[in-house]
Scaffold this motif. Structure first.
Motif, PDB file in Angstrom:
ATOM      1  N   SER A 540      -2.893  -7.270  -4.448  1.00 30.56           N
ATOM      2  CA  SER A 540      -3.876  -6.235  -4.454  1.00 30.56           C
ATOM      3  C   SER A 540      -3.596  -5.228  -3.370  1.00 30.56           C
ATOM      4  N   ASP A 541      -1.619  -4.841  -3.078  1.00 25.80           N
ATOM      5  CA  ASP A 541      -1.740  -4.073  -1.802  1.00 25.80           C
ATOM      6  C   ASP A 541      -0.306  -3.878  -2.559  1.00 25.80           C
ATOM      7  N   ILE A 542      -0.161  -2.725  -3.411  1.00 22.73           N
ATOM      8  CA  ILE A 542       1.361  -2.016  -3.956  1.00 22.73           C
ATOM      9  C   ILE A 542       1.761  -1.592  -2.813  1.00 22.73           C
ATOM     10  N   SER A 543       1.483  -0.839  -1.752  1.00 25.57           N
ATOM     11  CA  SER A 543       2.444  -0.539  -0.482  1.00 25.57           C
ATOM     12  C   SER A 543       3.888  -1.094  -0.611  1.00 25.57           C
ATOM     13  N   ASN A 544       3.129  -2.732  -0.597  1.00 28.70           N
ATOM     14  CA  ASN A 544       4.401  -3.698   0.111  1.00 28.70           C
ATOM     15  C   ASN A 544       5.462  -3.766  -1.345  1.00 28.70           C
ATOM     16  N   ARG A 545       5.983  -2.479  -2.086  1.00 22.96           N
ATOM     17  CA  ARG A 545       6.651  -3.214  -3.477  1.00 22.96           C
ATOM     18  C   ARG A 545       6.994  -4.601  -3.276  1.00 22.96           C
ATOM     19  N   ASN A 546       7.962  -4.952  -1.955  1.00 23.00           N
ATOM     20  CA  ASN A 546       8.898  -6.061  -1.792  1.00 23.00           C
ATOM     21  C   ASN A 546       8.138  -7.138  -2.052  1.00 23.00           C
ATOM     22  N   ALA A 547       6.660  -7.073  -2.010  1.00 18.76           N
ATOM     23  CA  ALA A 547       5.870  -8.676  -1.806  1.00 18.76           C
ATOM     24  C   ALA A 547       6.098  -8.992  -3.610  1.00 18.76           C
ATOM     25  N   THR A 548       6.214  -7.826  -4.114  1.00 19.88           N
ATOM     26  CA  THR A 548       6.206  -8.400  -5.973  1.00 19.88           C
ATOM     27  C   THR A 548       6.882  -9.620  -6.219  1.00 19.88           C
ATOM     28  N   VAL A 549       5.654 -10.412  -6.888  1.00 18.91           N
ATOM     29  CA  VAL A 549       6.567 -11.789  -7.188  1.00 18.91           C
ATOM     30  C   VAL A 549       6.647 -12.323  -8.608  1.00 18.91           C
ATOM     31  N   LEU A 550       7.756 -12.185  -8.663  1.00 22.09           N
ATOM     32  CA  LEU A 550       8.229 -12.296 -10.243  1.00 22.09           C
ATOM     33  C   LEU A 550       8.150 -13.365 -11.310  1.00 22.09           C
ATOM     34  N   PRO A 551       7.842 -12.667 -12.346  1.00 24.82           N
ATOM     35  CA  PRO A 551       7.838 -14.436 -12.988  1.00 24.82           C
ATOM     36  C   PRO A 551       8.917 -15.171 -13.264  1.00 24.82           C
ATOM     37  N   LEU A 601       0.347   4.010  -1.699  1.00 24.56           N
ATOM     38  CA  LEU A 601       1.655   3.670  -2.835  1.00 24.56           C
ATOM     39  C   LEU A 601       2.787   3.179  -1.733  1.00 24.56           C
ATOM     40  N   PRO A 602       3.898   2.731  -2.109  1.00 25.47           N
ATOM     41  CA  PRO A 602       5.724   2.019  -1.675  1.00 25.47           C
ATOM     42  C   PRO A 602       5.878   3.377  -0.489  1.00 25.47           C
ATOM     43  N   GLY A 603       5.076   4.587  -1.046  1.00 26.31           N
ATOM     44  CA  GLY A 603       5.795   5.957  -0.209  1.00 26.31           C
ATOM     45  C   GLY A 603       4.855   5.348   0.460  1.00 26.31           C
TER      46      GLY A 603
END
Length: 891
Positions: A540-551, A601-603
């Motif tokens: 929902s918030d892509i600004s924190n890319r480190n929150a990505t939960v990989l499959p 964005l994450p930037g």
């Protein structure tokens, strides 16, 4: 001569009149279907202007974007089978100048076209096959013959010697006698051919050094083969003969089309019954080459015959529907399902309800019905004039066009259309409705449907396997090979090969960012893998890319790089093509908050009004604007990032083009001057920004593509040409901008290096005489220091980003301990310890200097944009100039 030519023209006009009269009286234009009355022939003899026949000449033309060719026999004769239309015959032969000649083909007729070549030199050698085998299999033996024609009287009567060899790029051949003009040749075995094809044509790792060979993917898999691989096989067994006459050398080649030991496929684990499945094992290459193999396959009825079971590339043919377990070395490696083709259309624009139900795939099918994939075959048939050919075009434009004579009917288009007597009329605007009326079984399989990308669905429609669907399963793959099977056939369909030349095709990116156990980091994989990007877009918030939960289950052994499905929605790839239009869409739904504008964005910023460029900028930004505890922020004047992160010299992530284009994330410009007309590039207001310049205006590599005038020819290696600048700016020179940028950037690096020395030694007056330094702008912060003619590279920080300093050998400098810590850092108070503070920017006891950190950030930002100033000349000049001033007065 003029009278003769006039006589020939008169005869040609009379013949044309007779043909026209025949068409008017008897309607003999013919249809352009695919049964016995669908094509005509063009035949003739190839000779030279001296009257000599030319055996071994290649006569080729293009039908439906695919090459159709013939090789002249011992008497110089050739025959081509072509649909109705006007074609250009391209004739090549060793020792002769190439020739192009136009010819008209007519259904049910033989058109004679004799062709004359001009020698390129005093003699010519030709090579031909003399055996009569209609089908050549791997391991077969064929006979060749070399002959020489001498045109120069000075060479007449001289002896001729021959030497045969395997032509460059060919699979290896074995000659009975390399010096005989009539040798026999043993073709490569099936195992040797597969090895040649896989290691030559399969998807390689991207290699940053073009002088080093690419490496085939190192994983257990079904080997993907494109239509181009099948076409290449016809050229893979090529013999070369060299004739020497009185010291002069002449060469020729002869190609032996070999029946492929494979079929084009997407590399899916869901395959068609009756078709060969080629496998690949892990570790066939250095540094840990595997030298022994032991493959076995168990199917629904027990053990299955495996061909070349002791090689890296075995194959087997699944004879019945069901599940097959592939083992190597006694360990189960792959689960493969085999099934039959069924098609998903039930009538004119009517999908089968079993696929189109509300609880099934209705959303995907609804959009697919409007696409070029659905209409591509009908569009080709409706073109008038046109050259649509079933035997050429249906390989990609239908479901299940089998290309291996297994004798097993698996329900594909090539099995169905002959039994229905399928035929069509070229140029018929109502061809789709007419085909459904007359040939419903064949029509059910027309178009690039679900099964074209997911494999045959038959009774195993919902095969999921044990792997997370987001990673891939028997019917789902994120691989570019799914598209490359058809879109990897240059020149008309060469986007796959273009993509291979791009950094997007790099398997190295996620490999370099993987953990020791082969798992991937969510913060890296979100932009460096196809599956990671899919997961990233679900945030929902892509600004924190480190929150990505990989499959679950995503590792270096099944991850894919930035493939087609990252940018394109395969279920909504765009409407049918129209001349002069770019018709392919990109998948903006997930990345855009509004049409053509990114989400936050994450930037730390949002790119507004950038069209399709929003997709690119989603990853192409500095990506370091989010810090735990402080949320999303910017690296700009007035931000609090450095206050929150203490002694970090964090640099922008590479590929920060979005920041530079939008004029964001740089220091020392004044808090009011970001993201507006003061810093935002005028290029950012171009429709579709990145896509326009890097893909639509820049011509693709000519080896992989048709001319730029083709509406569907977008450049998928993404390397923008400086020449396109002139399309808007006249005589504008991008090179001049880049030269100015390079000069100014180097001056900034030198000034930053000297500022570091002043900090290190306590001021300008205390820097050792003659010592010079230049900043090495990268994410780990290095500086090259020269003293007494010797240059050392000092490291400003380690992996912990603290301001330590050590030399290139890892030795501590200035008070740091000589033994590093476990993380590679050195225990010390910092290389700036004891240096005097600067006004308003005091040096801390850890050696941290905030302005120096910002200088490092700015320098990396403009450098790693990689356009060398072109993306935003005004902004990059402002950043360099303002940063240069700080190196002199603010550190």
């Amino acid at each position: 001569m003029a009278r003769l030519q006039q006589s020939k023209m008169t005869m040609h006009l009379l013949l044309s009149a007779l043909l026209i009269g025949c068409a008017l009286l008897f309607g003999c234009s013919g249809d352009n279907g695919s049964n016995g009355a669908s094509t005509g022939t063009v035949s003739g003899a190839v000779s030279d202007w001296y009257g000599n026949t030319v055996p071994g000449a290649q006569v080729a033309t293009t039908v439906g974007g695919e090459e159709v060719s013939a090789t002249t026999d011992a008497n110089g004769k050739y025959t081509l089978t072509l649909p109705t239309g006007t074609f250009t015959l391209n004739v090549t032969a060793s020792g002769y100048n190439a020739l192009s000649q136009s010819v008209e083909a007519a259904v049910g007729r033989n058109v004679t076209a004799d062709l004359k070549l001009t020698p390129t030199g005093p003699a010519a050698v030709s090579a031909i096959r003399t055996d009569t085998k209609s089908t050549v299999l791997p391991g077969d033996v064929v006979t060749l013959q070399a002959s020489t024609k001498i045109f120069d009287p000075a060479l007449q009567g001289q002896s001729v010697s021959y030497v045969w060899s395997t032509a460059p790029g060919s699979a290896p051949l074995t000659f009975s006698d390399t010096t005989s003009p009539t040798p026999t040749v043993s073709l490569p075995s099936s195992a040797a051919l597969k090895k040649y094809l896989v290691e030559t044509l399969a998807l390689p790792y991207f290699n940053d050094n073009p002088d080093e060979p690419a490496v085939v993917i190192d994983r257990y898999q079904v080997v993907p083969f494109s239509q181009q691989a099948a076409a290449t096989l016809g050229n893979s067994a090529t013999a070369q003969v060299t004739a020497t006459i009185n010291g002069q050398i002449f060469t020729s080649t002869v190609k032996v089309p070999v029946k492929a030991p494979f079929v084009p496929n997407q590399g899916l684990n869901n395959v068609a019954v009756g078709q060969p499945v080629v496998l690949q094992g892990q570790f066939p290459f250095t540094p840990t080459p595997k030298t022994s193999w032991n493959w076995s396959v168990t199917g629904p009825s027990g053990a299955v015959t495996v061909n070349d079971a002791n090689t890296a590339y075995p194959d087997f043919i699944p004879a019945t529907v069901g599940t097959y377990t592939v083992s190597e070395g006694g360990v189960a490696r792959l689960t493969i399902t085999a099934d039959k083709w069924v098609g998903m259309m039930a009538g004119l624009n009517t999908p089968d309800p079993t696929c189109n139900g509300a609880s099934c795939h209705q959303d995907k099918i609804t959009s697919w019905l409007q696409t070029g994939h659905k209409e591509v075959m009908y569009t080709g048939m409706m073109e008038n004039p046109g050259d649509y050919s079933i035997t050429t075009c249906a390989k990609c434009h239908t479901v299940g066009y089998n290309q291996y004579n297994s004798g097993i009917n698996n329900g594909g288009f090539s099995d169905v259309y002959p039994t229905e007597g399928f035929t069509f009329t070229q140029g018929d605007p109502n061809v789709e409705a007419n085909l459904w009326k007359n040939y419903p079984k064949s029509s059910r399989l027309i178009g690039v449907q679900c099964e074209a990308c997911h494999g045959p669905q038959g009774s195993a429609h919902h095969v999921s396997g044990t792997v997370d669907p987001n990673v891939g399963n028997a019917r789902v793959s994120f691989s570019a090979n799914v598209c490359g099977t058809c879109h990897g056939s240059p020149k008309k369909h060469g986007r796959f090969q273009q993509w291979e030349q791009s950094a997007h095709g790099s398997f190295n990116t996620f490999t370099f960012n993987s953990n020791a156990d082969g798992t991937l980091s969510g913060g890296c994989a979100c932009c460096h893998s196809a599956q990671g990007f899919s997961a990233f877009m679900k945030l929902s918030d892509i600004s924190n890319r480190n929150a990505t939960v990989l499959p679950a289950g995503l590792t270096v052994n099944n991850a894919q790089p930035i493939t087609c499905v990252v940018c394109h929605d395969p279920h909504n790839e765009g409407p049918p093509a129209h001349a002069g239009e770019s018709f392919v869409t990109v998948n903006l739904t997930a990345v855009s908050s509004t049409a053509g504008s990114t989400r936050l964005l994450p930037g730390g910023f949002t790119a507004n009004g950038v069209g399709k460029g929003a997709l690119c900028i989603t990853c192409h930004n500095s990506r370091n604007g989010y810090k735990s505890g402080s949320g999303s922020d910017l690296h700009e004047d007035g931000s609090v990032l450095f206050a929150n992160i203490g002694t970090s010299y964090t640099a922008p992530h590479e590929a920060c083009q979005g920041d530079v284009l939008m004029g964001r994330n740089a220091y020392f410009l004044g808090a009011q001057n970001y993201g507006n007309t003061a810093t935002r590039s005028k290029h950012s207001f171009i429709a579709d920004t990145c896509v326009t310049c890097h893909m639509e205006l820049t011509p693709a590599n000519s080896a992989f593509s048709l001319p730029q005038s083709e509406s569907f020819n977008t450049n998928h290696d993404f390397k923008a040409s400086n020449d396109i600048c002139r399309s808007c700016h006249g005589n504008y020179s991008a090179e001049a901008v880049q030269l100015n940028f390079d000069t100014k950037l180097q001056s900034l690096k030198n000034a930053a290096g000297m500022a570091i020395l002043r900090l290190r030694y306590g001021g300008a007056g205390t820097v050792p005489v003659g010592m010079q330094a230049s900043l090495v702008a990268n994410r780990v912060g290095q500086v090259d220091v020269t003293a007494g003619g010797v240059t050392q590279r000092w490291f400003l920080k380690t992996g912990s980003y603290d301001a330590y300093l050590k030399d290139a050998s890892g030795n501590a400098i200035a008070g740091c301990a000589s033994t590093p810590n476990a993380d590679g850092s050195y225990s010390c108070t910092g290389y700036l310890d004891g240096a005097p503070g600067t006004v308003g920017n005091a040096v801390s006891t850890t050696g941290y200097n905030e302005n120096l950190a910002k200088v490092l950030w700015n320098t990396v930002l403009v450098q790693d944009d990689a356009s060398r100033g072109v993306h935003n000349p005004s902004f990059t000049n402002q950043v360099i100039d303002a940063t240069y001033v700080v190196t002199s007065t603010g550190i």
